[in-house]
Every structure is written in C-alpha cells, then in structure tokens.
Design a protein around this motif. Structure first.
Motif, PDB file in Angstrom:
ATOM      1  N   ARG A   1      30.308  46.967  13.217  1.00  0.00           N
ATOM      2  CA  ARG A   1      29.291  47.224  14.247  1.00  0.00           C
ATOM      3  C   ARG A   1      29.928  47.871  15.473  1.00  0.00           C
ATOM      4  O   ARG A   1      30.977  47.446  15.935  1.00  0.00           O
TER       5      ARG A   1
ATOM      6  N   GLN B   1      30.085  46.650  22.324  1.00  0.00           N
ATOM      7  CA  GLN B   1      30.229  45.582  21.343  1.00  0.00           C
ATOM      8  C   GLN B   1      30.867  46.170  20.087  1.00  0.00           C
ATOM      9  O   GLN B   1      30.378  47.150  19.535  1.00  0.00           O
TER      10      GLN B   1
ATOM     11  N   GLU C   1      32.566  44.995  16.346  1.00  0.00           N
ATOM     12  CA  GLU C   1      32.717  43.898  15.383  1.00  0.00           C
ATOM     13  C   GLU C   1      33.460  44.397  14.154  1.00  0.00           C
ATOM     14  O   GLU C   1      33.273  45.533  13.702  1.00  0.00           O
TER      15      GLU C   1
ATOM     16  N   GLN D   1      35.646  42.929  10.255  1.00  0.00           N
ATOM     17  CA  GLN D   1      35.855  41.874   9.277  1.00  0.00           C
ATOM     18  C   GLN D   1      37.036  42.236   8.384  1.00  0.00           C
ATOM     19  O   GLN D   1      37.424  43.407   8.289  1.00  0.00           O
TER      20      GLN D   1
ATOM     21  N   THR E   1      34.685  37.330  10.490  1.00  0.00           N
ATOM     22  CA  THR E   1      34.437  38.453  11.390  1.00  0.00           C
ATOM     23  C   THR E   1      34.898  38.115  12.799  1.00  0.00           C
ATOM     24  O   THR E   1      35.105  36.947  13.144  1.00  0.00           O
TER      25      THR E   1
ATOM     26  N   LEU F   1      34.037  39.531  16.916  1.00  0.00           N
ATOM     27  CA  LEU F   1      33.217  40.376  17.779  1.00  0.00           C
ATOM     28  C   LEU F   1      33.827  40.401  19.169  1.00  0.00           C
ATOM     29  O   LEU F   1      34.124  39.358  19.750  1.00  0.00           O
TER      30      LEU F   1
END
Length: 209
Positions: free
Chosen positions: A153, A174, A176, A178, A186, A188
């Motif tokens: 993200r 923001q 994010e 994983q 994950t 963030l």
C-alpha cells in the motif's frame, strides 16, 4: 582367594533401564523443542528488523524528496499571493496524488526551467516501490526487491491551509509492506511531510482539490 558372594548386590533391571532411557529421551525432546522455538523467534526478529529497515529507508527517501515538491529557483520572481507562473506550478502535472501514486516536479539544477529529469514521484507496481526519473516518456526504476519485501500500500492525502497570504500544504504518507513468504506479517508506516514551497491561494483549486 575366593570372596563370598554378596546376596544384597543387584544389577539394574531391564525395566529400570527402559524407564531411564525414556525419561532421557523426553528431556532431550523438550530441549530440542525449546531450541527450535528460540531459533524460530530469532529468525522472526531478524526478518522484522530487515523489514523495518527497508521500509524506513523507503519512507525517508520519499519524505526527503517530497518536501521539496514544486521548488523553483526563480520563484521569488514568478510567485506572489496573486500569481504563480513558473514551470513548476503552471499545470496539474506539477503535483498530483492518485491510486498508489504521487507525482511532482522540482527545479533540481536551479535554472528555473523544467528539464526532462525534473519530474519525480513514487508508485506501487507489482509489489515494488518505484521512483520516477523522467517526464516524457515516463521512466520508473524499482527501489525495492519483491523477493525480500512486498509493498502492499502507498497512500497519500493532502491537507492545505492558509498561512498569512500563502497556501501551506501537508501530505500524510502511508506505506505498508509484507514478507513475501508470510503475507500475514505486515508493517505500516505513517509520516506527515510539510512541503517547503508554499503556493499562492490562486493555485488552491489546481493543487488542493
């Protein structure tokens, strides 16, 4: 010389040996399980550390570049509370937020003209974070390796406010990511970036929808 046999001395029975062996195996199994748990926890801690380092590096780079968005060396002559006519604030291509993408221009060589390598930005593409290095045609270069880090993200929201006679802007980023092997894990990051180059209020409709 013959010694009389001691009738009170007895050897260990087979049952006793089996019980002792079973207890030893049980202790050994428990120790091996604890060691495996410790190694697993250590591996997860190393992965988390690498994930955080890579993600913080990407966020630091984005914030460092973004804070200079729409910089122009000649803004003192082209920008006022009523106008903004230089090449870095004369169109929507100079700053924009989209789905998993953020673009802007800046005067890297301080000559006041917009050269082809002065369009920059970031986007997500197939799990990688990419940086833009050219205006037309667009050129994008991967910053992250999807084999070790998968970006999931990238979001940016803009807030504008009047400060005296100028328009001050803040961008909330923001990011994010994983682990490719363990998608459930994950991380963030969020950061608010203050754009250094204020714009005149007449540009609000163009850059602050």
């Amino acid at each position: 010389m013959n010694f009389p046999a001691d009738s009170n001395q007895r050897g260990e029975t087979l049952v006793g040996l089996l019980v002792g062996l079973s207890l030893g195996l049980l202790v050994l199994t428990g120790g091996a399980h604890m060691l495996a748990q410790l190694l697993h926890g250590h591996r997860l801690a190393l992965q988390d550390s690498h994930l955080q380092q890579d993600l913080h590096f990407a966020m630091d780079l984005m914030a460092s570049e973004l804070q200079d968005a729409q910089y122009s060396a000649k803004s003192w002559n082209t920008r006022s509370p009523d106008t903004c006519t230089d090449a870095f604030c004369d169109g929507p291509e100079d700053f924009g937020l989209g789905n998993g993408r953020i673009d802007w221009t800046l005067d890297r060589n301080h000559n006041g003209a917009q050269d082809n390598d002065e369009c920059t930005g970031f986007r997500l593409k197939a799990g990688a974070l990419q940086v833009r290095t050219a205006c037309s045609p667009e050129v994008w270069t991967a910053l992250t390796d999807t084999a070790s880090l998968r970006m999931t993200r990238l979001e940016a929201s803009l807030r504008c406010q009047r400060r005296e006679q100028w328009l001050q802007r803040h961008v909330l980023l923001q990011l994010e990511a994983q682990w490719p092997q363990e998608p459930a894990r994950t991380l963030l990051l969020e950061r608010t970036v203050v754009l250094r180059n204020d714009l005149p209020p007449v540009a609000q409709a163009l850059y602050c929808p």
